[in-house]
Motif scaffolding. Structure first.
Motif, mmCIF file in Angstrom:
data_model
loop_
_atom_site.group_PDB
_atom_site.id
_atom_site.type_symbol
_atom_site.label_atom_id
_atom_site.label_comp_id
_atom_site.label_asym_id
_atom_site.label_seq_id
_atom_site.Cartn_x
_atom_site.Cartn_y
_atom_site.Cartn_z
ATOM 1 N N SER A 113 60.552 -38.781 -36.822
ATOM 2 C CA SER A 113 61.657 -38.095 -38.039
ATOM 3 C C SER A 113 61.523 -38.901 -39.273
ATOM 4 O O SER A 113 62.162 -38.331 -40.483
ATOM 5 N N TYR A 114 61.226 -40.134 -39.454
ATOM 6 C CA TYR A 114 61.355 -40.928 -40.388
ATOM 7 C C TYR A 114 59.966 -41.597 -41.062
ATOM 8 O O TYR A 114 59.812 -41.715 -42.441
ATOM 9 N N ARG A 115 58.814 -41.982 -40.077
ATOM 10 C CA ARG A 115 57.806 -42.440 -40.949
ATOM 11 C C ARG A 115 56.709 -41.511 -40.738
ATOM 12 O O ARG A 115 56.679 -40.476 -40.326
ATOM 13 N N VAL A 116 55.879 -41.804 -41.891
ATOM 14 C CA VAL A 116 54.781 -40.928 -42.279
ATOM 15 C C VAL A 116 53.792 -41.794 -42.443
ATOM 16 O O VAL A 116 53.602 -42.974 -43.409
ATOM 17 N N LEU A 117 52.413 -41.416 -41.992
ATOM 18 C CA LEU A 117 51.071 -42.238 -42.420
ATOM 19 C C LEU A 117 50.509 -41.390 -43.340
ATOM 20 O O LEU A 117 50.256 -40.081 -43.428
ATOM 21 N N ALA A 118 50.124 -42.270 -44.576
ATOM 22 C CA ALA A 118 49.473 -41.609 -45.739
ATOM 23 C C ALA A 118 48.065 -42.365 -46.062
ATOM 24 O O ALA A 118 48.065 -43.599 -45.806
ATOM 25 N N MET A 160 61.004 -43.204 -44.697
ATOM 26 C CA MET A 160 62.096 -42.822 -45.567
ATOM 27 C C MET A 160 63.323 -43.607 -45.471
ATOM 28 O O MET A 160 64.134 -43.485 -46.514
ATOM 29 N N ARG A 161 63.577 -44.457 -44.590
ATOM 30 C CA ARG A 161 65.020 -44.915 -44.444
ATOM 31 C C ARG A 161 65.016 -46.312 -45.507
ATOM 32 O O ARG A 161 66.182 -46.779 -45.781
ATOM 33 N N PHE A 162 63.938 -46.750 -45.938
ATOM 34 C CA PHE A 162 63.995 -47.707 -46.551
ATOM 35 C C PHE A 162 63.208 -47.606 -47.980
ATOM 36 O O PHE A 162 62.733 -48.446 -48.846
ATOM 37 N N MET A 163 63.601 -46.327 -48.442
ATOM 38 C CA MET A 163 63.043 -45.917 -49.753
ATOM 39 C C MET A 163 63.910 -44.980 -50.470
ATOM 40 O O MET A 163 65.047 -44.543 -50.125
ATOM 41 N N ASN A 217 59.015 -48.690 -54.320
ATOM 42 C CA ASN A 217 59.048 -49.096 -52.682
ATOM 43 C C ASN A 217 57.790 -49.665 -52.140
ATOM 44 O O ASN A 217 56.606 -49.492 -52.750
ATOM 45 N N ARG A 218 57.968 -49.998 -50.844
ATOM 46 C CA ARG A 218 57.165 -50.806 -50.187
ATOM 47 C C ARG A 218 56.621 -50.113 -49.036
ATOM 48 O O ARG A 218 57.793 -49.624 -47.977
ATOM 49 N N PRO A 219 55.581 -50.266 -48.620
ATOM 50 C CA PRO A 219 55.415 -49.425 -47.120
ATOM 51 C C PRO A 219 55.589 -50.398 -46.050
ATOM 52 O O PRO A 219 55.970 -51.758 -46.151
ATOM 53 N N LEU A 220 55.917 -49.864 -44.607
ATOM 54 C CA LEU A 220 56.244 -50.684 -43.596
ATOM 55 C C LEU A 220 54.884 -51.646 -43.320
ATOM 56 O O LEU A 220 55.071 -52.787 -42.885
ATOM 57 N N ARG A 221 53.878 -50.871 -43.314
ATOM 58 C CA ARG A 221 52.276 -51.711 -43.005
ATOM 59 C C ARG A 221 51.601 -50.878 -43.952
ATOM 60 O O ARG A 221 51.467 -49.731 -43.986
ATOM 61 N N ARG A 222 50.429 -51.955 -44.302
ATOM 62 C CA ARG A 222 49.406 -51.387 -44.890
ATOM 63 C C ARG A 222 48.115 -51.782 -43.883
ATOM 64 O O ARG A 222 47.907 -52.933 -43.736
ATOM 65 N N LEU A 223 47.449 -50.743 -43.265
ATOM 66 C CA LEU A 223 46.555 -50.915 -42.441
ATOM 67 C C LEU A 223 45.010 -51.353 -43.225
ATOM 68 O O LEU A 223 44.869 -50.632 -44.265
ATOM 69 N N LYS A 224 44.332 -52.008 -42.665
ATOM 70 C CA LYS A 224 43.036 -52.500 -43.170
ATOM 71 C C LYS A 224 41.800 -52.181 -42.613
ATOM 72 O O LYS A 224 41.931 -51.982 -41.429
ATOM 73 N N GLY A 225 40.698 -52.110 -43.300
ATOM 74 C CA GLY A 225 39.464 -51.938 -42.452
ATOM 75 C C GLY A 225 38.795 -50.569 -42.478
ATOM 76 O O GLY A 225 37.789 -50.382 -42.013
ATOM 77 N N HIS A 226 39.517 -49.737 -43.321
ATOM 78 C CA HIS A 226 38.918 -48.155 -43.415
ATOM 79 C C HIS A 226 38.007 -48.505 -44.472
ATOM 80 O O HIS A 226 37.866 -49.100 -45.508
ATOM 81 N N VAL A 227 36.852 -47.496 -44.227
ATOM 82 C CA VAL A 227 35.616 -47.699 -45.135
ATOM 83 C C VAL A 227 35.550 -46.241 -45.862
ATOM 84 O O VAL A 227 35.179 -45.397 -44.983
ATOM 85 N N ASN A 228 35.717 -45.938 -47.018
ATOM 86 C CA ASN A 228 35.634 -44.726 -47.770
ATOM 87 C C ASN A 228 35.601 -44.688 -49.115
ATOM 88 O O ASN A 228 36.057 -45.898 -49.904
ATOM 89 N N THR A 229 35.059 -43.868 -49.807
ATOM 90 C CA THR A 229 34.648 -43.785 -51.234
ATOM 91 C C THR A 229 34.623 -42.540 -51.829
ATOM 92 O O THR A 229 33.778 -41.718 -51.839
#
Length: 388
Positions: free
Chosen positions: A235-240, A252-255, A261-273
């Protein structure tokens, strides 16, 4: 492509969705059911309905999709097809599938069984009367880029060049949101009927609530690149995910609007251009993210986190599994199958199979090229089944 309850729809180029059936037990396989549908343009989104609908006493499964404008079609289109519910597998088909089942091979990195089912171009039958076009929705001088369906509440959101529309399942307009740039991604919010997330070409992510003015809805910048995919996790979190290599979880509770604004987490390791159509899926039950890069590899991340990004170990932001390279072409789609269809009664009439030939869910379906043969440099489309 989309898989649900033993039904699968795979969209080929030039607007030709094809219907298949699949099973996970006693082994994974697919077979063509010969119900093609022609929508006359490239499909930009596809969704297989969760519920069977009754039409004139017949149970049918709806299929929602969007097509883009082309040289031959001045209007982009949102459409809903329906296909009849098929009878259970008969013993003759079960015996045929068993005799032609390929032996599983092993992924050297995972040692998990991963049979490949070839689903190349199929011969199309002449009889297409079983597939009906239920309703359509179109706009002039607008492309449709995304469609998110809320089956539980019979509504959907479709994104276009000028904003987004919220519609009923029969395409009556419930609301409209304007946007400065095209809406390329959307996701209905679970347990919050009538609300959705929108992702725009200018990297803005915004809430869509048709009850209030667009400018009053929550919005924030994900990065400097266009949004390629959105998924509401709860209900609150979204992955972008953008068209580069940035993916993050926002809450959205912290924005607030007009703030950095800052995200809860930034995931790393994705490869895309600069890839706008990425293969991505989320398993809500196990909180897993599957994402394909343009290096033709699929990676898995865990989405389990605490409410504060500072408490998440940096290693948790990296993928915990990476596949080998899938052929020489891009991975077209990935999808988790967490709730497989029940085993057909026809298998009870055949001798039991050995354990090493069984590939039950949960699993991950990957649509990617497979080598046609060892002596040829050409490849064809295939469905790869990976057990988790």
């Amino acid at each position: 492509m989309d898989f649900r309850d033993g039904d699968a729809v795979i969209c080929y180029p030039q607007g030709c969705p094809m219907r298949f059936k699949y099973q996970c037990d006693p082994f994974y396989t697919m077979w063509n059911t010969h119900f093609p549908a022609h929508v006359s343009a490239d499909v930009t989104s596809l969704h297989l309905g969760k519920r069977l609908l009754e039409y004139n006493g017949e149970l049918r499964r709806p299929v929602y999709g969007t097509t883009e404008m082309s040289a031959h079609h001045s209007k982009a289109q949102l459409w809903r097809l329906s296909m009849p519910s098929l009878a259970d597998m008969d013993p003759e088909l079960a015996l045929f599938l068993r005799e032609h089942q390929q032996s599983p091979h092993r992924d050297s990195r995972t040692a998990r069984t991963a049979p490949v089912v070839a689903v190349g171009n199929q011969q199309q039958p002449d009889d297409t009367a079983a597939v009906t076009m239920d309703c359509t929705f179109s706009l002039r001088r607008n492309n449709f880029w995304t469609c998110s369906v809320d089956d539980d509440n019979n509504s959907l959101v479709v994104g276009c060049d000028t904003g987004a529309y919220m519609l009923t399942s029969t395409f009556n307009i419930l609301g409209r949101a304007t946007a400065r740039t095209a809406v390329l991604a959307s996701s209905c919010i679970p347990d919050r009927p009538g609300l959705a997330w929108l992702g725009c070409r200018d990297s803005e992510v915004k809430m869509f609530d048709p009850r209030i003015h667009s400018k009053q809805n929550l919005r924030f910048k994900h990065s400097s690149l266009a949004i390629a995919h959105l998924k509401a996790l709860d209900s609150y979190r979204v992955l972008a995910i953008d068209v580069g290599e940035s993916l993050a979880i926002w809450d959205m509770r912290f924005m607030a609007n007009n703030k950095r604004n800052r995200p809860l987490r930034r995931l790393k390791g994705h490869v895309n251009t600069a890839g706008t159509r990425i293969a991505c899926d989320v398993n809500q039950t196990k909180q897993l993210l599957a994402l394909a890069g343009n290096d033709h590899c699929v990676r898995l991340w865990s989405l389990n986190d605490s409410l504060c990004s500072s408490t998440v170990n940096s290693n948790q932001n990296l993928p915990f599994w990476e596949s080998q390279k899938f052929g020489d072409g891009p991975v077209q789609a990935v999808q988790f199958i967490d709730d497989p269809p029940p085993m057909a009664s026809a298998w009870e009439q055949l001798p039991a199979m050995s354990d090493d030939r069984q590939n039950r869910a949960p699993g991950l379906v990957v649509a990617a090229p497979v080598d046609a043969n060892s002596s040829s440099s050409t490849s064809s489309s295939g469905i790869h089944w990976l057990t988790l």
